[in-house]
Scaffold this motif. Structure first.
Motif, short mmCIF file in Angstrom:
data_model
loop_
_atom_site.label_atom_id
_atom_site.label_comp_id
_atom_site.label_asym_id
_atom_site.label_seq_id
_atom_site.Cartn_x
_atom_site.Cartn_y
_atom_site.Cartn_z
N SER A 34 0.85 -1.19 0.00
CA SER A 34 0.00 0.00 0.00
C SER A 34 0.88 1.24 0.00
O SER A 34 2.00 1.23 0.52
CB SER A 34 -0.94 0.01 1.20
OG SER A 34 -0.23 0.20 2.39
N ALA A 35 0.37 2.29 -0.63
CA ALA A 35 1.11 3.54 -0.74
C ALA A 35 0.11 4.69 -0.86
O ALA A 35 -1.08 4.46 -1.09
CB ALA A 35 2.03 3.50 -1.95
N ALA A 36 0.63 5.89 -0.74
CA ALA A 36 -0.26 7.05 -0.83
C ALA A 36 -0.93 7.10 -2.21
O ALA A 36 -2.09 7.47 -2.32
CB ALA A 36 0.55 8.34 -0.58
N HIS A 37 -0.16 6.74 -3.24
CA HIS A 37 -0.68 6.76 -4.61
C HIS A 37 -0.38 5.42 -5.28
O HIS A 37 0.47 4.67 -4.83
CB HIS A 37 -0.08 7.92 -5.39
CG HIS A 37 -0.36 9.24 -4.75
ND1 HIS A 37 -1.59 9.85 -4.82
CD2 HIS A 37 0.43 10.03 -3.98
CE1 HIS A 37 -1.55 10.98 -4.13
NE2 HIS A 37 -0.34 11.12 -3.61
N ARG A 38 -1.06 5.16 -6.42
CA ARG A 38 -1.02 3.80 -6.97
C ARG A 38 0.33 3.39 -7.57
O ARG A 38 0.69 2.21 -7.50
CB ARG A 38 -2.13 3.61 -8.01
CG ARG A 38 -1.97 4.44 -9.28
CD ARG A 38 -3.20 4.33 -10.17
NE ARG A 38 -3.06 5.11 -11.40
CZ ARG A 38 -3.27 6.41 -11.50
NH1 ARG A 38 -3.61 7.12 -10.43
NH2 ARG A 38 -3.13 7.03 -12.66
#
Lengths: 150, 85
Positions: free
Chosen positions: A95-99
């Motif tokens: 998971s991350a802030a953006h894809r």
């Protein structure tokens, strides 16, 4: 969550372990056992590992992924032992802030796991024949076996 | 400088099946490195000759190369190219 298991992988638990309120994207990769290999019908795969080293390598790879990309979460679970057709052999969730970093990290992790984790698999065919799947040497991208180049 | 040491090598996958056991004990010089151990394994277990240059070694759960020294008591493993996933 970074582990080897001889029980079916609980996908929801892998996802939950990687989720974070700071994440805007979660990428889940599942490796699953295919029913066909080089024209033959596969009954199941049997995975063997050097467990102490394999766990260590999975942790090192997760640490490296976190240093290459800004991840909010990273979870890896790999099956060991007999895995039936259609079952999940490996699950990776990032998971991350953006894809973009989530996609990139998940792909990098499965590629590295195949090249570096001391895990081997044997195909068991419907007719009872067995065949080890040719592995990779760390740092190489093509499978190698005896009888090939020296 | 002629001191010898016995090392136990854990074996996995095809290497384990070819040898017919999950570990093998070998004697090498006290200052041996993995390259020496590789040679000694092939000498003692000729059936592994086809695998000589494919065998991977780990020392204390880290990949080793032929120049990696073998310390007394180190955890040593030998296995074929890996392929999980």
């Amino acid at each position: 969550m970074i582990r080897l298991t001889d029980h079916p992988i609980q996908v929801e638990a892998v996802l939950q372990a990687s989720r974070s309120p700071d994440a805007g994207a979660v990428v889940l990769f599942l490796g699953t056992v295919r029913s066909e290999s080089q024209g033959q019908t596969v009954a199941c795969l049997e995975y063997e590992c050097y467990s102490e080293m394999a766990e260590r390598v999975l942790h090192q790879l997760a640490d490296e992924a976190r240093s290459r990309w800004t991840l909010q979460g990273c979870a890896i679970v790999h099956r060991i032992g007999r895995v039936e057709v259609g079952e999940i052999s490996v699950a990776i969730a990032c998971s991350a802030a953006h894809r973009a970093p989530a996609f990139q990290a998940a792909q990098w992790l499965i590629d590295q796991i195949k090249q570096q984790a001391p895990i081997w698999k044997k195909e068991v065919f419907a007719d009872g024949a067995v065949r080890w799947v040719a592995g990779q040497e760390p740092g190489r991208t093509h499978p190698v076996g005896p009888g090939g180049s020296p | 400088m002629d001191d010898r040491m016995e090392v136990e090598v854990r074996l996995f996958a095809q290497v384990r099946e070819i040898v017919g056991g999950d570990r093998v004990r070998l004697e090498v010089g006290a200052t041996a490195c993995i390259g020496t151990l590789r040679e000694e394994m092939i000498r003692k277990i000729p059936v592994l000759a086809a695998w000589k240059h494919l065998l991977l070694f780990a020392v204390n759960e880290e990949y080793a190369d032929d120049s990696t020294p073998i310390e007394p008591g180190a955890a040593i493993a030998c296995f074929p190219p890996v392929g999980g996933g």
